[in-house]
Design an enzyme around this catalytic site. Sequence first.
Site, short mmCIF file in Angstrom:
data_model
loop_
_atom_site.label_atom_id
_atom_site.label_comp_id
_atom_site.label_asym_id
_atom_site.label_seq_id
_atom_site.Cartn_x
_atom_site.Cartn_y
_atom_site.Cartn_z
N ASN A 150 36.12 45.05 34.19
CA ASN A 150 35.40 44.74 35.43
C ASN A 150 33.92 44.37 35.22
OD1 ASN A 150 35.06 47.46 34.74
ND2 ASN A 150 34.55 48.03 36.82
N LYS A 173 35.86 47.24 20.86
CA LYS A 173 37.12 46.67 21.37
C LYS A 173 36.99 46.38 22.87
CE LYS A 173 40.88 47.98 23.32
NZ LYS A 173 41.14 46.76 24.11
N GLY A 226 37.05 53.15 31.56
CA GLY A 226 38.36 52.64 31.97
C GLY A 226 39.04 53.60 32.90
N SER A 227 40.35 53.63 32.83
CA SER A 227 41.12 54.43 33.78
C SER A 227 41.15 55.91 33.37
CB SER A 227 42.55 53.90 33.85
OG SER A 227 43.18 54.06 32.60
N GLY A 231 41.44 57.60 29.66
CA GLY A 231 40.33 58.51 29.34
C GLY A 231 40.84 59.85 28.83
N GLU A 248 33.66 57.27 30.95
CA GLU A 248 33.35 56.88 32.33
C GLU A 248 34.64 56.37 32.93
OE1 GLU A 248 30.75 57.55 33.89
OE2 GLU A 248 29.38 57.98 32.23
N CYS A 282 33.48 50.74 39.55
CA CYS A 282 33.77 52.18 39.59
C CYS A 282 32.89 52.87 40.62
CB CYS A 282 33.61 52.80 38.20
SG CYS A 282 32.09 52.37 37.40
N GLN A 329 46.80 43.68 38.99
CA GLN A 329 45.81 44.39 39.82
C GLN A 329 46.01 44.02 41.29
OE1 GLN A 329 43.43 46.80 38.72
NE2 GLN A 329 43.34 47.12 40.93
N GLU A 381 42.13 56.05 43.34
CA GLU A 381 41.33 54.83 43.21
C GLU A 381 42.23 53.59 43.33
OE1 GLU A 381 39.60 53.79 39.30
OE2 GLU A 381 37.71 53.57 40.39
N GLU A 460 25.34 57.93 30.13
CA GLU A 460 25.02 56.64 29.52
C GLU A 460 23.70 56.14 30.11
OE1 GLU A 460 28.26 54.07 28.23
OE2 GLU A 460 29.33 54.77 30.00
O1 TXE Z 1 42.55 50.33 32.31
P1 TXE Z 1 42.73 50.98 30.90
P2 TXE Z 1 43.12 48.91 32.84
C1 TXE Z 1 41.30 51.65 36.68
C2 TXE Z 1 41.69 50.75 37.84
C3 TXE Z 1 42.64 49.80 37.20
C4 TXE Z 1 43.35 50.70 36.21
C5 TXE Z 1 43.98 50.00 35.03
O2 TXE Z 1 42.32 51.51 38.84
O3 TXE Z 1 43.54 49.27 38.11
O4 TXE Z 1 42.34 51.57 35.75
O5 TXE Z 1 43.03 49.16 34.39
C6 TXE Z 1 41.91 50.31 26.47
N1 TXE Z 1 43.97 53.85 23.37
N2 TXE Z 1 40.05 51.24 36.08
O6 TXE Z 1 44.55 48.76 32.45
O7 TXE Z 1 44.12 50.85 30.45
C7 TXE Z 1 42.18 48.97 27.09
O8 TXE Z 1 42.63 48.05 26.11
C8 TXE Z 1 42.75 53.30 23.36
C9 TXE Z 1 38.89 51.80 36.65
O9 TXE Z 1 42.19 47.85 32.41
O10 TXE Z 1 42.12 52.34 30.94
C10 TXE Z 1 40.83 48.62 27.66
O11 TXE Z 1 39.97 48.10 26.65
N3 TXE Z 1 42.35 52.38 24.24
C11 TXE Z 1 37.69 51.68 35.78
C12 TXE Z 1 40.32 49.98 28.13
O12 TXE Z 1 41.07 50.96 27.42
C13 TXE Z 1 43.21 51.99 25.20
C14 TXE Z 1 37.56 50.40 35.03
C15 TXE Z 1 40.51 50.23 29.63
O13 TXE Z 1 41.86 50.01 29.96
C16 TXE Z 1 44.51 52.54 25.26
C17 TXE Z 1 38.83 49.91 34.53
C18 TXE Z 1 44.87 53.51 24.28
N4 TXE Z 1 46.08 54.09 24.26
C19 TXE Z 1 40.01 50.33 35.07
N5 TXE Z 1 45.14 51.97 26.30
C20 TXE Z 1 36.43 51.96 36.58
N6 TXE Z 1 36.50 52.79 37.62
O14 TXE Z 1 35.38 51.44 36.25
C21 TXE Z 1 44.27 51.11 26.88
N7 TXE Z 1 43.11 51.11 26.21
#
Ligand code: TXE
Length: 479
Positions: A150, A173, A226-227, A231, A248, A282, A329, A381, A460
């Site tokens: 995002n 990454k 991320g999600s 996390g 985060e 977020c 999404q 969310e 951060e």
């Molecule tokens: O998130 P992911 P995605 C939420 C939002 C969205 C949902 C899915 O609801 O619809 O999450 O988004 C990496 N080991 N947010 O699929 O999967 C992945 O490659 C290590 C809210 O994009 O968490 C990417 O680089 N890394 C949030 C990163 O994690 C892994 C912002 C985030 O991807 C991994 C984004 C693993 N096993 C999504 N699996 C906010 N609130 O700001 C994935 N990744």
Amino acid sequence: MSAVFRNFIGGEWVEGFEAVANINPSDTGDVIGHYARTDAAGLNAAVEAAKAAFPGWSRSVPYARHEILKKIADEIFARKDELGRLLSREEGKTLAEGIGEVTRAGQIFSFFAGECLRLAGETLASVRPGVGVEVTREPLGIIGLITPWNFPIAIPAWKIAPALAYGNCVVFKPAELVPGSAWALADIISRAGVPAGVFNLVMGSGSKVGQAMLDHPDIAGISFTGSVGTGRRVAAAGAARFARVQLEMGGKNPLVVLDDAELSVAVDCAVNGAFFSTGQRCTASSRFIVTDAIHDRFIAALTERLAALKVDDALDATTQIGPVVDESQLAQDLDYIALAAKEGGRLAFGGARLERAKPGFYLQPALFTETTPAMRINREEVFGPVASVIRVGDYEEALAVANGSEFGLSAGICTTSLKHATHFKRNVEAGMVMVNLPTAGVDFHVPFGGRKGSSYGPREQGSYAREFYTVVKTAYTLA
Ligand code: TXE
């Protein structure tokens, strides 16, 4: 197929095992480019290169790092329009938002260029005679950075810049969906004088490259955005091998609107906070908690504003809301819209998929009224241009509803009452509080982060970033 944008490992541009098309969500027929994907082998090579580079880089003079970061900032500023266009083209936020985000990335590198020169320690007298005590900070080591789609350049910037400033080596990454901005940033960094191996770009999937990063014994810290689900995996993997983690994650950010609010301010905060950047922030407001006497006026004014918003191609200068980032999404957003209606919410505006001149993932902003805190639409969310209104009797109830969430990133209040604003700042359970301002939109030189399920580990941004990117050493000397 056009030329492939490659990974940057150990100072070389290297091929991946495959190359994947980067698609424009405003126009799915537009391929931005093909980007290499690596796997665990590429990640391992990047870590080896970082290990070899760390002794020299971690002891480099701060002024050398200052000059490199300043050079990166200068190029980002000089190319902000072009990079902003690339960002909007691959992520779907409007051109103004894309250029704004690139500018912010420049500001972050510029800030941390200064921080290179400001890292100080402490000297104390010991409790023992003749002994002196020094407390200093050293770089943590090799840092793995995992970023979401995002904010394709700002989030990488606010992790890479402090990591490099404080003398760490980086393995970065980016999210699969937005490799273009990440590659452009890596290209700038590669030409700024950073020694080989200090900075590495490893584009690839979360399950291959991301997971390999979590499990690599030589990565001392992982900063992740991320999600919540991912996390949790990062935290568990970090705990298993005692690596430092900084997470985060999501938000369900409340915007409280009290009877005494300035109506136009409240509507501005609601439109900007919930719907700009297509609600994919977020810090986006997703729960409007509104007291009785202003409730109907607020909804009438808000729906009028939503009806006037132009949803279209992110690159069209008159667009106010760009498309959703991708098909999955968009499906998630539409599922939540259907769910909210099924739970008993009233769809006061929008919520339909839109057709535009070009094929893309366009969604009308959606507003639900008559919702309750227990509904899933108010607990989970959505991450799209979807918000709901919860009607409350008074400030005390508003605060209780605001705090009744497993998240705690950002919280806002619109009021002209000093008493309520002061009480809210003190008592809301959030990492960031906004008074008469949107919940989203923060400064680049102060801490960013939340509480509860939104964040984990040190803050951060700003000088607080050093808590994650440095380790403390305490030295005793008998003179
Ligand atoms: O998130 P992911 P995605 C939420 C939002 C969205 C949902 C899915 O609801 O619809 O999450 O988004 C990496 N080991 N947010 O699929 O999967 C992945 O490659 C290590 C809210 O994009 O968490 C990417 O680089 N890394 C949030 C990163 O994690 C892994 C912002 C985030 O991807 C991994 C984004 C693993 N096993 C999504 N699996 C906010 N609130 O700001 C994935 N990744």
